[in-house]
Design an enzyme around this catalytic site. Structure first.
Site, mmCIF file in Angstrom:
data_model
loop_
_atom_site.group_PDB
_atom_site.id
_atom_site.type_symbol
_atom_site.label_atom_id
_atom_site.label_comp_id
_atom_site.label_asym_id
_atom_site.label_seq_id
_atom_site.Cartn_x
_atom_site.Cartn_y
_atom_site.Cartn_z
ATOM 1 N N ILE B 77 18.276 9.218 2.898
ATOM 2 C CA ILE B 77 19.133 8.996 4.059
ATOM 3 C C ILE B 77 20.549 8.689 3.590
ATOM 4 C CG2 ILE B 77 19.436 7.628 6.161
ATOM 5 C CD1 ILE B 77 16.812 9.305 6.037
ATOM 6 N N LEU B 79 21.769 5.587 3.152
ATOM 7 C CA LEU B 79 22.272 4.362 3.786
ATOM 8 C C LEU B 79 23.165 4.606 5.008
ATOM 9 C CD1 LEU B 79 23.099 2.083 0.715
ATOM 10 C CD2 LEU B 79 21.014 2.142 2.081
ATOM 11 N N CYS B 137 18.322 0.925 -3.921
ATOM 12 C CA CYS B 137 18.225 2.172 -3.168
ATOM 13 C C CYS B 137 18.485 3.359 -4.083
ATOM 14 C CB CYS B 137 19.223 2.195 -2.017
ATOM 15 S SG CYS B 137 19.129 3.728 -1.082
ATOM 16 N N GLY B 224 5.072 5.632 1.463
ATOM 17 C CA GLY B 224 3.818 5.959 2.128
ATOM 18 C C GLY B 224 2.599 5.624 1.277
ATOM 19 N N GLY B 250 4.864 -1.119 0.497
ATOM 20 C CA GLY B 250 4.516 0.162 -0.116
ATOM 21 C C GLY B 250 3.205 0.710 0.407
ATOM 22 N N GLY B 251 3.280 1.639 1.337
ATOM 23 C CA GLY B 251 2.074 2.341 1.771
ATOM 24 C C GLY B 251 1.149 1.558 2.667
ATOM 25 N N GLY B 272 6.411 0.160 6.405
ATOM 26 C CA GLY B 272 7.540 1.073 6.381
ATOM 27 C C GLY B 272 7.247 2.411 7.036
ATOM 28 N N THR B 273 6.974 3.404 6.206
ATOM 29 C CA THR B 273 6.728 4.776 6.658
ATOM 30 C C THR B 273 5.791 4.860 7.859
ATOM 31 O OG1 THR B 273 7.115 5.574 4.416
ATOM 32 C CG2 THR B 273 5.851 7.016 5.874
HETATM 33 C C1 LIG Z 1 13.486 6.837 5.791
HETATM 34 C C2 LIG Z 1 13.528 5.568 4.994
HETATM 35 C C3 LIG Z 1 14.696 4.815 4.951
HETATM 36 C C4 LIG Z 1 14.772 3.649 4.216
HETATM 37 N N1 LIG Z 1 15.910 2.923 4.206
HETATM 38 C C5 LIG Z 1 15.984 1.755 3.522
HETATM 39 C C6 LIG Z 1 17.144 0.944 3.547
HETATM 40 O O1 LIG Z 1 18.116 1.266 4.201
HETATM 41 N N2 LIG Z 1 17.153 -0.196 2.809
HETATM 42 C C7 LIG Z 1 16.090 -0.599 2.078
HETATM 43 O O2 LIG Z 1 16.133 -1.656 1.453
HETATM 44 N N3 LIG Z 1 14.945 0.131 2.046
HETATM 45 C C8 LIG Z 1 14.872 1.303 2.740
HETATM 46 N N4 LIG Z 1 13.704 2.040 2.716
HETATM 47 C C9 LIG Z 1 12.560 1.596 1.909
HETATM 48 C C10 LIG Z 1 11.519 0.858 2.761
HETATM 49 O O3 LIG Z 1 12.045 -0.318 3.295
HETATM 50 C C11 LIG Z 1 10.277 0.534 1.911
HETATM 51 O O4 LIG Z 1 10.664 -0.296 0.842
HETATM 52 C C12 LIG Z 1 9.612 1.776 1.358
HETATM 53 O O5 LIG Z 1 9.628 2.814 2.314
HETATM 54 C C13 LIG Z 1 8.164 1.549 0.924
HETATM 55 O O6 LIG Z 1 7.338 1.183 1.992
HETATM 56 P P1 LIG Z 1 6.388 2.235 2.785
HETATM 57 O O7 LIG Z 1 5.578 2.935 1.742
HETATM 58 O O8 LIG Z 1 5.579 1.396 3.715
HETATM 59 O O9 LIG Z 1 7.299 3.158 3.501
HETATM 60 C C14 LIG Z 1 13.626 3.220 3.469
HETATM 61 C C15 LIG Z 1 12.461 3.961 3.519
HETATM 62 C C16 LIG Z 1 12.382 5.121 4.275
HETATM 63 C C17 LIG Z 1 11.103 5.896 4.277
#
Ligand SMILES: Cc1cc2nc3c(=O)[nH]c(=O)nc-3n(C[C@H](O)[C@H](O)[C@H](O)COP(=O)(O)O)c2cc1C
Ligand SMILES: Cc1cc2nc3c(=O)[nH]c(=O)nc-3n(C[C@H](O)[C@H](O)[C@H](O)COP(=O)(O)OP(=O)(O)OC[C@H]3O[C@@H](n4cnc5c(N)ncnc54)[C@H](O)[C@@H]3O)c2cc1C
Ligand SMILES: Cc1cc2nc3c(=O)[nH]c(=O)nc-3n(C[C@H](O)[C@H](O)[C@H](O)COP(=O)(O)OP(=O)(O)OC[C@H]3O[C@@H](n4cnc5c(N)ncnc54)[C@H](O)[C@@H]3O)c2cc1C
Ligand SMILES: Cc1cc2nc3c(=O)[nH]c(=O)nc-3n(C[C@H](O)[C@H](O)[C@H](O)COP(=O)(O)O)c2cc1C
Ligand code: FES
Ligand code: FES
Lengths: 263, 311, 311, 263
Positions: B77, B79, B137, B224, B250-251, B272-273
């Site tokens: 993305i 930021l 990031c 994811g 994470g996931g 998250g995802t």
């Molecule tokens: C589309 C997207 C945008 C994200 N944007 C940010 C962000 O702006 N700042 C941040 O610290 N983490 C960001 N993350 C990371 C998530 O907060 C998280 O750490 C990461 O997706 C792992 O968790 P998940 O597997 O449940 O998605 C983003 C993740 C996704 C998928």
């Protein structure tokens, strides 16, 4: 927007690799605002494919909504396996709608490939409102068409290989028609090369056009910021947000041709 | 036996702050918490970590920004965000009206940027519970990534920000390092109240048909279910060495996943995802966590923390 | 149009050695190549990389050693293997009779162990094409992991082994590092003919019901489709900086996956976890690769290498 | 061992969360060597669950093989969704077999939970060969049983809750029966706690016993080295291979009770 577990009413092939699915989705149908909106479909319960798949609403009536989809990859192939009576998790209706088609201009509806889903929807709205229009549907070959070439009803088909309707792209009849109808307003949905051509044509000929665009979507509801398309703005501030890029899921998928850039 | 359900206690504590439950939503995956009021009751959430905020608004990266992968997705993305001024003006007032805790996630390209942002927020009165500092990031050139892989920089940033706020200070760690524990220890020693782990894993996706990279920036962040085993390692390793709480990410897509992270050592977790697929999933996860606790002997979520049995 | 298929050319070269095709099987996922003659014609394979061999036979780790995860699995075998003496006595003679290339994978806990093993093999005549050096197994304490995360050690080990053999010397890299490229460069500068990437990613799995770690050693190595995005990044980054060939590994289960790795920069690829599900999958992948080349303009597999288009 | 795309002949519930599936698998049936062997089943074509699932062969006759399976997690739940006529990818037959049940001793067949699949298979072999035996099947509750308690035919059921057959574990009738049959030879398959108890009992009473054990399998064919069980050997060399640990998929799943350790 609503999440609804919708019962599948029917699921059938319309043409080569093109299918139609109808859902009983009263809540989504109730919130539906008009041609151009889409739903975001959860195809499998397993998490191996985490993301939903966006599909334009091809019709919405009496508590039912339908989509027309093309077999593209894993999830659209999976969709073809679904049987009527099964349920699917739908999120919708999402996105904005075609507008001004009823403002007295002459709508030219253009659909390419499965891009004809929202176009068929708009056609019906025109029919219902007794608005005259022309519709042009393009495809690579005749086997992808499931409606008839009926110039007498202002419905024109084109095929790249000439196997049905006129040979060539939608631009061939479009060019001709626009010369006849000085009051034309284009509404188009289809693959990006088609939209590019339509856009360029509209701008060069000073015709208004609304395009339904696609982008890869993470969520469909403004959470992920993934689905952007570039805006065409002469001056963008260095520090801006959503001036240069627009969210297709929230601001779109319908844009004025002048407002977007395809690179 | 409705009354049994009342016996479960989901409350967890980080620093002096208590959270009604350990299920939070992760930064960047839930917008600013205001996007889909029809679909989710945000007041049920343990906390909302808002999308990373930078000093100036940012447009983010050109598309394509997203692609699905096996049991996961990659994003870049870049930021995209409204910038701190608008955050203060438009969002802080809305957050006053929420009963859920708000954690503001901050990103910057140098220490000065983080400092400016935090000072601006600290200078106004607000209901936010604390800050999560994105030092990890992977999608922005100079996007804080330097901090996330370097112990000294992490310590310096943490120490500086600690001097500015008494609110919760959570450092968000990157998995893309040889040794996440030493970064975590640097944060702890420099005064962080907690660390969160993990941010996304650097990943790439290619379309075999077109020969094109699927993501504009070539590399993006993998998230994811695919990365859950990586997140669990990070949390478990950090738990062995740190004394401050760890927030697991994470996931996570189910109550079981949340339990696994807590067993590994997480005090709270972030979803998250999974929000992209089902914006209300965190409410389901909270319910499922309650049920799991009810069916076990342990009725207190906090009792799970770090109790995984190894062989 | 059978004749078209003859136009495809799958041959690839590493150092002075040519391989009939770029589809190899990965160390530890195909035994010693002799386990299932009924199920797979090993002579079709580009190469077989045999299970890591240590100086002495090893029993490996206590069970449980394996668990499935989302689109992947975690293993902690602990380098169970027959030891170099038996490898020389029992296996080298069998390999004489195969037309496929054999790459012997070697693991050790210090440089001396690697050296001894290689010297023993070099001292006998054999048909093996070269060595893959496992400096990156996450499942053995002192199991070479020191080398995999340290540039100097990698350089020293590579240099030493380079002095012992003129056969192919391939250093197998770990993804569990901040900077895989600098390790790869160390290997290249010290005389390696190629690097292979990636070995497994450190992962953990917990059973939420029992509260137990699913793997005896708590952490293990994550493999399978879940890690493909991580492997692609490694290969693409290495390709930008190294001049020696890169062998891509991680989550390959189809011809498309192989193409993606080659586009990212791989000269050859190794199929790992997928063999467990379908021992003959590499033959399918070879066929699929041929078909993909046939349907594209490029008929020569080697023309794919590193040609991914970025935005 | 063979990989065979096998047509499902039937798939039906036998008892609470216990199902039986029959396959038309002529090649596997042809190679089948006897009770105790297993097949490794690919349940989904997608790669979200990369590993096959091992299941004992419950019967093999006339080109058909069957399994009896318990709903345990995702893939066994998925198995229940399969319809007759669909096909599944099977790898087998794998592993070794129960032996010496026809050497003149008195077989006591013990099955616990779904561990009764290979035991039913062995029962049939005994029947076919007119060998007398006793069978004891244990379960937590009556709803998990799908055969009848028929002491007159030497078939004993036990349930933990006493809701069917004898109350208690399989050890209750076993203890009694062994006193009567001095020539007993135990063949057992079931959950680990049961196998532990049987093993201890057999050793303490100096009775021969063969146990069918389970372990988490990556491949089923010796590729991964994942499926080990500890051997009970008085002296293990420091540098050994497959002395301390045995591959359940290749050396097992049937072991003499004395030869293995459960810790
Ligand atoms: C589309 C997207 C945008 C994200 N944007 C940010 C962000 O702006 N700042 C941040 O610290 N983490 C960001 N993350 C990371 C998530 O907060 C998280 O750490 C990461 O997706 C792992 O968790 P998940 O597997 O449940 O998605 C983003 C993740 C996704 C998928
Ligand atoms: C607003 C909108 C409306 C659409 N309407 C229709 C329609 O009416 N009929 C129709 O057939 N198709 C429509 N599409 C396209 C449709 O979403 C994709 O064809 C579908 O997602 C492909 O999924 P797959 O698993 O079969 O393919 P995959 O193999 O997953 O992907 C192949 C390609 O599909 C696209 N795609 C995959 N996932 C997504 C996603 N989450 N969001 C957006 N694109 C994705 C990408 O371009 C990708 O390269 C629409 C897309 C958008 C954005
Ligand atoms: C030789 C052998 C014979 C078996 N015979 C039968 C039988 O006749 N009937 C029956 O119901 N079950 C049998 N099992 C057990 C059966 O394999 C598991 O119940 C099944 O794999 C569970 O899959 P799942 O996806 O439903 O559960 P999951 O949710 O994936 O896993 C739950 C548990 O199942 C076991 N398991 C999962 N994957 C595997 C694997 N690849 N190898 C071994 N164990 C695994 C593990 O203990 C795991 O903790 C046998 C196992 C072995 C090793
Ligand atoms: C069960 C198992 C055992 C392995 N053993 C070894 C080994 O002995 N030596 C080695 O260098 N790599 C070993 N690997 C790593 C693989 O060779 C490969 O690098 C990794 O699995 C990633 O590829 P994949 O995703 O295709 O499985 C092993 C992997 C698995 C799954
Ligand atoms: S698809 Fe997520 S913001 Fe548009
Ligand atoms: S299951 Fe892989 S070696 Fe036994």
């Amino acid at each position: 927007m609503i999440i609804e577990r919708a019962r599948i009413k029917s699921n059938r092939p319309l043409a080569h690799e093109i299918w139609e699915m109808q859902f009983e989705a009263p809540n989504i149908a109730r919130e539906y605002m008009g041609s151009g909106q889409f739903i975001n479909i959860l195809t499998v319960d397993d998490w191996n494919h985490p993301l939903r798949r966006p599909m334009s609403i091809a019709s919405s009536e009496d508590g039912f909504v339908s989509i027309i989809y093309k077999i593209f990859g894993n999830m659209t192939r999976e969709l073809t396996q679904k049987k009527s009576g099964e349920t699917l998790d739908l999120l919708g209706p999402l996105g904005n709608i075609f507008s001004k088609w009823d403002n007295g201009s002459y709508p030219i509806l253009i659909g390419g490939g499965v891009g004809l889903a929202p176009i068929l929807n708009l056609k019906k709205a025109c029919d219902d409102n007794k608005i005259e229009y022309t519709m042009i549907i393009g495809a690579r070959s005749g086997n992808e068409h499931f409606i008839s070439h009926e110039p007498e009803k202002n419905i024109y088909l084109t095929t790249d290989d000439g196997s049905m309707g006129e040979k060539g792209t939608v631009m061939v009849p479009l060019q001709r028609l626009v010369e006849i109808n000085k009051n034309a307003f284009i509404f188009a949905c289809g693959p990006e090369p088609m939209l590019r051509a339509v856009k360029e044509f509209a701008i060069n000929n000073d015709i208004q056009a609304q395009l339904s665009v696609e982008s890869y979507m993470g969520c469909g509801i403004g959470f992920c910021q993934g689905c952007v398309i570039q805006r065409k703005i002469s001056k963008i501030q260095t520090h801006s947000y959503h001036e240069k890029y627009s969210l297709v899921c929230m601001d779109g998928p319908i844009y004025n041709a002048m407002d977007i850039k395809f690179d | 036996m409705q009354w049994i359900s009342n016996l479960t206690n989901l409350t967890i504590h980080i620093g002096n702050t208590s959270f009604e439950n350990p299920i939070w939503v992760a930064s960047g995956t839930f917008g600013y918490g205001t996007e889909a009021p029809e679909l989710v009751d945000v007041n049920q959430l343990g906390a909302i970590v808002t999308k990373s905020i930078t000093r100036q608004p940012r447009e983010g990266n050109p598309p394509p920004r997203i692609v699905e992968t096996a049991s996961g997705m990659i994003n870049s993305i870049g930021l995209a965000n409204i910038g701190v001024e608008k955050y203060i003006k438009k969002l802080l007032p809305i957050y006053e009206g929420l009963s859920t805790k708000i954690i503001m996630n901050i990103a910057g390209t140098d220490i000065q940027e983080y400092v400016e942002i935090m000072e601006m927020v600290e200078s106004v009165s607000s209901a936010i519970a604390g800050y999560e500092i994105n030092i990890s990031c992977p999608n922005v050139k100079k996007g804080g990534m330097e901090f996330g892989v370097d112990c000294e920089m992490t310590a310096k940033l943490t120490e500086t920000l600690r001097g500015i706020t008494e609110r919760l200070l959570i450092m968000k760690l990157s998995p893309n390092v040889s040794d996440i524990v030493s970064i975590g220890l640097s944060a702890e020693n420099a005064g962080a109240d907690a660390v969160s782990a993990i941010n996304t894993v650097v990943g790439m996706s290619i379309n075999a048909k077109t020969g094109m990279s699927d993501i504009f920036t070539t590399y993006g962040g993998l998230s994811g279910p695919a990365i859950k085993p990586i997140g669990l390692v990070a949390v478990h390793k950090l738990y062995q060495q740190l004394t401050i709480p760890i927030i697991g990410i994470g996931g996570i897509v189910s109550g079981e996943d949340a339990v696994e992270y807590m067993l590994a050592g997480a005090t709270a977790v972030q979803v998250g995802t999974a929000n992209f697929r089902d914006p209300g999933i965190s409410e389901n996860i909270i319910d499922s966590l309650k049920n799991i606790l009810n069916e076990s002997n342990r009725k207190v979520a906090a009792d799970l923390i770090g109790t995984v049995q190894t062989h």
